[in-house]
Design a protein around this motif. Structure first.
Motif, PDB file in Angstrom:
ATOM      1  N   CYS A   1       4.020   7.630  11.638  1.00  0.00           N
ATOM      2  CA  CYS A   1       3.330   6.246  11.676  1.00  0.00           C
ATOM      3  C   CYS A   1       3.655   5.803  10.373  1.00  0.00           C
ATOM      4  CB  CYS A   1       1.957   6.634  12.197  1.00  0.00           C
ATOM      5  SG  CYS A   1       1.571   6.884  13.824  1.00  0.00           S
ATOM      6  N   LEU A   2       3.341   6.766   9.289  1.00  0.00           N
ATOM      7  CA  LEU A   2       3.592   6.225   8.131  1.00  0.00           C
ATOM      8  C   LEU A   2       4.747   5.559   7.712  1.00  0.00           C
ATOM      9  CD1 LEU A   2       1.824   9.022   6.299  1.00  0.00           C
ATOM     10  CD2 LEU A   2       0.736   6.816   6.535  1.00  0.00           C
ATOM     11  N   SER A   3       6.030   6.150   8.149  1.00  0.00           N
ATOM     12  CA  SER A   3       7.418   5.769   7.983  1.00  0.00           C
ATOM     13  C   SER A   3       7.408   4.523   8.705  1.00  0.00           C
ATOM     14  CB  SER A   3       8.201   7.003   8.748  1.00  0.00           C
ATOM     15  OG  SER A   3       9.531   6.643   8.662  1.00  0.00           O
ATOM     16  N   GLU A   4       6.923   4.333  10.099  1.00  0.00           N
ATOM     17  CA  GLU A   4       7.137   2.891  10.774  1.00  0.00           C
ATOM     18  C   GLU A   4       6.161   1.898  10.083  1.00  0.00           C
ATOM     19  OE1 GLU A   4       8.882   2.264  13.770  1.00  0.00           O
ATOM     20  OE2 GLU A   4      10.022   3.680  12.569  1.00  0.00           O
ATOM     21  N   ALA A   5       4.921   2.299   9.531  1.00  0.00           N
ATOM     22  CA  ALA A   5       4.010   1.303   9.003  1.00  0.00           C
ATOM     23  C   ALA A   5       4.979   0.835   7.691  1.00  0.00           C
ATOM     24  CB  ALA A   5       2.821   2.201   8.517  1.00  0.00           C
ATOM     25  N   HIS A   6       5.617   1.911   6.901  1.00  0.00           N
ATOM     26  CA  HIS A   6       6.318   1.186   5.915  1.00  0.00           C
ATOM     27  C   HIS A   6       7.561   0.156   6.108  1.00  0.00           C
ATOM     28  CE1 HIS A   6       8.232   0.916   1.638  1.00  0.00           C
ATOM     29  NE2 HIS A   6       9.165   1.403   2.151  1.00  0.00           N
ATOM     30  N   THR A   7       8.138   0.465   7.469  1.00  0.00           N
ATOM     31  CA  THR A   7       9.181  -0.326   7.917  1.00  0.00           C
ATOM     32  C   THR A   7       8.514  -1.839   8.287  1.00  0.00           C
ATOM     33  OG1 THR A   7      10.465   1.350   8.582  1.00  0.00           O
ATOM     34  CG2 THR A   7      11.069  -0.598   9.391  1.00  0.00           C
ATOM     35  N   GLU A   8       7.166  -1.764   8.797  1.00  0.00           N
ATOM     36  CA  GLU A   8       6.862  -2.816   9.574  1.00  0.00           C
ATOM     37  C   GLU A   8       5.740  -3.491   8.525  1.00  0.00           C
ATOM     38  OE1 GLU A   8       7.471  -4.076  12.507  1.00  0.00           O
ATOM     39  OE2 GLU A   8       8.941  -2.309  12.857  1.00  0.00           O
ATOM     40  N   ASN A   9       5.713  -3.233   7.274  1.00  0.00           N
ATOM     41  CA  ASN A   9       4.896  -3.847   6.175  1.00  0.00           C
ATOM     42  C   ASN A   9       3.314  -3.712   6.301  1.00  0.00           C
ATOM     43  OD1 ASN A   9       7.272  -5.021   4.952  1.00  0.00           O
ATOM     44  ND2 ASN A   9       7.205  -6.899   6.161  1.00  0.00           N
ATOM     45  N   VAL A  10       3.233  -2.388   6.695  1.00  0.00           N
ATOM     46  CA  VAL A  10       1.875  -2.096   6.460  1.00  0.00           C
ATOM     47  C   VAL A  10       1.888  -0.951   5.459  1.00  0.00           C
ATOM     48  CG1 VAL A  10      -0.001  -0.624   7.689  1.00  0.00           C
ATOM     49  CG2 VAL A  10       1.689  -1.960   8.977  1.00  0.00           C
ATOM     50  N   VAL A  11       0.642  -1.033   4.473  1.00  0.00           N
ATOM     51  CA  VAL A  11       0.628  -0.252   3.255  1.00  0.00           C
ATOM     52  C   VAL A  11      -0.547   0.541   3.214  1.00  0.00           C
ATOM     53  CG1 VAL A  11      -0.397  -2.194   1.962  1.00  0.00           C
ATOM     54  CG2 VAL A  11       0.867  -0.443   0.679  1.00  0.00           C
ATOM     55  N   HIS A  12      -0.457   1.797   2.741  1.00  0.00           N
ATOM     56  CA  HIS A  12      -1.650   2.641   2.399  1.00  0.00           C
ATOM     57  C   HIS A  12      -1.767   2.710   1.196  1.00  0.00           C
ATOM     58  CE1 HIS A  12      -3.705   6.600   3.477  1.00  0.00           C
ATOM     59  NE2 HIS A  12      -4.494   5.766   2.738  1.00  0.00           N
ATOM     60  N   VAL A  13      -2.748   1.876   0.369  1.00  0.00           N
ATOM     61  CA  VAL A  13      -2.951   2.051  -0.951  1.00  0.00           C
ATOM     62  C   VAL A  13      -3.711   3.387  -1.350  1.00  0.00           C
ATOM     63  CG1 VAL A  13      -4.098   0.803  -2.775  1.00  0.00           C
ATOM     64  CG2 VAL A  13      -3.612  -0.330  -1.011  1.00  0.00           C
ATOM     65  N   MET A  14      -2.667   4.114  -2.230  1.00  0.00           N
ATOM     66  CA  MET A  14      -3.466   5.394  -2.640  1.00  0.00           C
ATOM     67  C   MET A  14      -2.772   5.498  -4.099  1.00  0.00           C
ATOM     68  SD  MET A  14      -2.019   9.196  -0.864  1.00  0.00           S
ATOM     69  CE  MET A  14      -2.557   8.621   0.455  1.00  0.00           C
TER      70      MET A  14
ATOM     71  N   GLY B   1      -2.948   3.997  -6.673  1.00  0.00           N
ATOM     72  CA  GLY B   1      -2.535   3.135  -7.389  1.00  0.00           C
ATOM     73  C   GLY B   1      -1.079   2.972  -7.754  1.00  0.00           C
ATOM     74  N   ASN B   2      -0.309   3.845  -7.046  1.00  0.00           N
ATOM     75  CA  ASN B   2       1.086   4.070  -6.894  1.00  0.00           C
ATOM     76  C   ASN B   2       2.036   3.149  -6.152  1.00  0.00           C
ATOM     77  OD1 ASN B   2       0.691   5.530  -4.669  1.00  0.00           O
ATOM     78  ND2 ASN B   2       1.328   7.310  -5.392  1.00  0.00           N
ATOM     79  N   VAL B   3       1.215   2.290  -5.435  1.00  0.00           N
ATOM     80  CA  VAL B   3       1.975   1.515  -4.503  1.00  0.00           C
ATOM     81  C   VAL B   3       1.275  -0.010  -4.376  1.00  0.00           C
ATOM     82  CG1 VAL B   3       3.055   3.145  -2.928  1.00  0.00           C
ATOM     83  CG2 VAL B   3       0.917   2.265  -2.354  1.00  0.00           C
ATOM     84  N   LEU B   4       0.562  -0.140  -5.277  1.00  0.00           N
ATOM     85  CA  LEU B   4      -0.292  -1.309  -5.349  1.00  0.00           C
ATOM     86  C   LEU B   4       0.661  -2.631  -5.525  1.00  0.00           C
ATOM     87  CD1 LEU B   4      -3.249  -0.145  -7.574  1.00  0.00           C
ATOM     88  CD2 LEU B   4      -3.243  -0.549  -5.246  1.00  0.00           C
ATOM     89  N   GLU B   5       1.734  -2.771  -5.889  1.00  0.00           N
ATOM     90  CA  GLU B   5       2.304  -3.886  -6.016  1.00  0.00           C
ATOM     91  C   GLU B   5       2.912  -4.148  -4.767  1.00  0.00           C
ATOM     92  OE1 GLU B   5       5.314  -3.766  -8.993  1.00  0.00           O
ATOM     93  OE2 GLU B   5       3.927  -3.322 -10.547  1.00  0.00           O
ATOM     94  N   ALA B   6       2.945  -3.401  -3.905  1.00  0.00           N
ATOM     95  CA  ALA B   6       3.461  -3.845  -2.472  1.00  0.00           C
ATOM     96  C   ALA B   6       2.338  -4.639  -1.751  1.00  0.00           C
ATOM     97  CB  ALA B   6       3.801  -2.418  -1.987  1.00  0.00           C
ATOM     98  N   ILE B   7       1.280  -4.966  -2.234  1.00  0.00           N
ATOM     99  CA  ILE B   7      -0.004  -5.473  -1.720  1.00  0.00           C
ATOM    100  C   ILE B   7       0.713  -6.959  -1.266  1.00  0.00           C
ATOM    101  CG2 ILE B   7      -2.155  -6.871  -1.591  1.00  0.00           C
ATOM    102  CD1 ILE B   7      -3.337  -4.300  -3.010  1.00  0.00           C
ATOM    103  N   ASP B   8       1.455  -7.414  -2.347  1.00  0.00           N
ATOM    104  CA  ASP B   8       1.713  -8.857  -2.134  1.00  0.00           C
ATOM    105  C   ASP B   8       2.652  -9.086  -1.014  1.00  0.00           C
ATOM    106  OD1 ASP B   8       0.409  -9.377  -4.496  1.00  0.00           O
ATOM    107  OD2 ASP B   8       2.087  -8.782  -5.541  1.00  0.00           O
ATOM    108  N   ASP B   9       3.356  -8.148  -0.194  1.00  0.00           N
ATOM    109  CA  ASP B   9       4.242  -8.508   0.794  1.00  0.00           C
ATOM    110  C   ASP B   9       3.981  -7.697   2.182  1.00  0.00           C
ATOM    111  OD1 ASP B   9       5.063  -5.984  -0.120  1.00  0.00           O
ATOM    112  OD2 ASP B   9       7.083  -6.823  -0.424  1.00  0.00           O
ATOM    113  N   GLN B  10       2.749  -7.211   1.948  1.00  0.00           N
ATOM    114  CA  GLN B  10       2.252  -6.257   3.321  1.00  0.00           C
ATOM    115  C   GLN B  10       1.154  -7.041   4.133  1.00  0.00           C
ATOM    116  OE1 GLN B  10       3.728  -3.427   3.715  1.00  0.00           O
ATOM    117  NE2 GLN B  10       4.840  -3.429   1.910  1.00  0.00           N
ATOM    118  N   ARG B  11       1.290  -6.753   5.202  1.00  0.00           N
ATOM    119  CA  ARG B  11       0.362  -7.412   6.319  1.00  0.00           C
ATOM    120  C   ARG B  11      -0.737  -6.670   6.380  1.00  0.00           C
ATOM    121  NH1 ARG B  11       2.257 -11.173   9.679  1.00  0.00           N
ATOM    122  NH2 ARG B  11       4.530 -11.673   9.447  1.00  0.00           N
ATOM    123  N   ARG B  12      -0.878  -5.346   6.316  1.00  0.00           N
ATOM    124  CA  ARG B  12      -2.132  -4.738   6.445  1.00  0.00           C
ATOM    125  C   ARG B  12      -2.386  -3.743   5.026  1.00  0.00           C
ATOM    126  NH1 ARG B  12       0.322  -4.985  11.149  1.00  0.00           N
ATOM    127  NH2 ARG B  12      -0.814  -5.903  12.895  1.00  0.00           N
TER     128      ARG B  12
END
Length: 559
Positions: A252-265, A267-278
């Motif tokens: 699910c996490l792998s597919e979520a990354h592919t489908e633009n779903v981000v799990h903010v954890m 602070g190490n993926v925060l910049e991805a908020i700008d192009d994520q749907r969830r």
């Protein structure tokens, strides 16, 4: 693990590849995939400054990775250097005391010794006495086994630890210390999950079926395919919670990354908020990180916070998510009353608010869950919902209340409303009369003069009401619709002789009472039959001295 998707033929190879890489990394490199946080939590607990002997349980379903996690911790170089003695013993379902002792002695002393059980216990105690030790007890199935084992481990207040794995929650709860609770798969509330699915438009309409019913069928199909695991059950046998296997979680996490779903954890993926749907904010966050989006955040559709810790600047940033459809922030003690009216595309909102707010522009709302920041008995903040024709579930707490529908500018019937929780509302009867398709209703009213005759009369108008919870009232039960399946009564003080009226409900399956009935004697004659009742729970029957069933009669044939 190979999972095939009928609608996407290309997925099979990809999933097989993911599964293969997971298996390889786990077996060959002894690396935990997706359990880094769990590993660090267990490591922190083992190295804490608590002096006394501490038991740390790891609890979860079979195959989820408990043993792998324990082994990774056990083999860690920091752990090995911290403890004087280490031992690993596997118990399994059939507990064998001698086999356990032989494994312990062999692991602690490095040699096999065939002697009596008493002498083996003495060897273990002598070897561990005044030593800081770590014992791993893998796959324990009963509290009795633990009671027998714990006697041989000395407590010298020297920071010794016992790490224990089990697939049984009651065992984990039994052995755990208050300050080190069992390390808990997270269970998912099915009712909330279904509401989120519907808000996200994942559920397709089917003829003559409510979306909630279709969603339950989706869930059951996933359970039947072993993609989702059923958790706790409700009193009526329906699924209350569900769980997901660790390997499927990785998928699910792998597919979520592919489908633009981000799990903010962390602070190490925060910049991805700008192009994520969830966007999902986990249960903890790092203050040193800036959680605000860097650029335009118009693409965000879902924002879910899973913990109480929350960066203050994030609440104002949420108002920038102009196309947000799901806002789930109820666990956060932050005022969202200034933010919510700006999010006109919301379908699901769960949040705390400090003052009244206008929902006039939020015509798409399906689920509203509002709590006040402080609990007050006084009703101060009216909420106008009478033009929100899409609303399906409504739960608000004092000091909020639903405005009087009689005084509304344009009063409509809320034909889609299915779940309604009302607290100290002065307009209960009027609200119920305009909600003809309710399936679940909770009324809590401890004000001085609620109009219960009018309220009960309005209940008789709801054709399909299945679940009813009434709190703080005195009433008779002859106004209920025959479709009622679940009834919960709290502080209602109904005389025992009037319980026979509830037997007239032909479809009643669940009856719960908490300080609901009053009197010293409850007699059920042979003509009083609860035909379909499967579950009966009575708490707080403080004055009841005698309960008498009819001789030779079955008052509860469905139980």
């Amino acid at each position: 693990m190979l999972i095939e998707f009928n609608n996407h033929g290309s997925k099979s190879t990809e999933l097989a590849s993911i599964s293969s890489s997971l298996e390889k990394s786990t077996i060959e490199e002894n690396t935990i995939v997706g359990m880094e946080d769990d590993f660090n939590i267990i490591l922190d607990r083992l190295t804490s400054q608590t002096e006394e002997l501490t038991v740390i349980p790891i609890f979860g379903m079979g195959g989820i990775g408990k043993t792998t996690l324990a082994r990774k911790v056990y083999d860690n170089s920091c752990i090995r250097s911290r403890f004087d003695k280490q031992a690993w013993v596997t118990i399994s379902e059939e507990y064998n005391e001698r086999q356990m002792l032989l494994e312990l002695v062999s692991s602690i002393t490095g040699s096999k010794q065939e002697t009596s059980n008493d002498e083996l216990m003495e060897i273990v105690c002598r070897s561990l006495k005044r030593r800081r030790f770590l014992i791993v007890i893998d796959d324990i199935w009963s509290t009795e086994a633990w009671d027998q084992m714990q006697r041989i481990f000395p407590n010298d207040d020297n920071k010794s630890r016992i790490l224990l794995t089990t697939r049984l929650k009651y065992v984990a709860d039994y052995v755990s210390c208050p300050y080190f609770p069992p390390h808990k798969d997270r269970e998912i509330n099915v009712s909330k999950l279904i509401k989120l699915w519907i808000a996200e438009k994942f559920v397709k309409e089917r003829k003559d079926k409510r979306l909630e019913v279709v969603a339950e069928e989706y869930l059951q199909e996933l359970i039947d395919r072993s993609l989702i695991l059923a958790g706790k059950q409700r009193a009526n046998g329906r699924t209350r919670t569900c769980k997901i296997h660790d390997l499927l979680r990785q998928l699910c996490l792998s597919e979520a990354h592919t489908e633009n779903v981000v799990h903010v954890m962390n602070g190490n993926v925060l910049e991805a908020i700008d192009d994520q749907r969830r966007v999902i904010l986990p249960s903890k966050y790092e203050e040193k990180y800036d959680y605000r989006p860097r650029h335009s955040s118009g693409i965000v559709r879902t924002f879910i916070s899973m913990g109480v810790a929350f960066p203050k600047e994030m609440s104002s940033s949420i108002s920038e998510f102009k196309l947000l459809k799901v806002l789930d922030a109820l666990s956060i003690k932050t005022d969202f009353s200034g933010v919510i009216p700006q999010l006109v595309h919301l379908r699901y909102v769960a949040a705390r608010i400090e003052k009244g707010l206008s929902l006039a522009k939020l015509r798409n709302l399906q689920t509203i869950i509002f709590n006040g920041l402080t609990v007050l008995d006084k009703l101060e903040q009216p909420l106008d919902i009478w033009r929100m024709t899409e609303i399906r579930h409504l739960h608000i707490r004092s000091p909020l209340y639903i405005s009087n529908p009689v005084e509304a500018e344009q009063t409509l019937f809320l034909n889609n409303l299915q779940t309604l929780y009302l607290y100290n509302s002065p307009f209960v009867a009027e609200i119920i009369r305009r909600s003809p398709n309710l399936k679940k209703l909770k009324i809590s009213d401890y004000s001085e003069h609620p109009d219960w005759p009018a309220i009960l009369d309005s209940l008789s108008l709801i054709q399909d009401l299945e679940t009813l919870h009434i709190k703080w009232t005195i009433f008779c039960g002859d106004n209920f619709r025959p479709n009622l399946k679940q009834l919960k009564l709290t502080c209602t003080r109904i005389p025992w002789e009037d319980v026979k009226l509830l037997a007239n409900l032909p479809n009643l399956e669940v009856l719960k009472g908490d300080r609901a009935f009053d009197g010293t004697y409850w007699k059920l004659d042979e003509d009083i039959v609860f035909h379909k009742l499967k579950y009966l729970l009575l708490n707080g029957c403080y004055h009841l001295e005698r309960w008498e069933l009819a001789a030779g009669s079955d008052n509860f044939p469905g139980a």
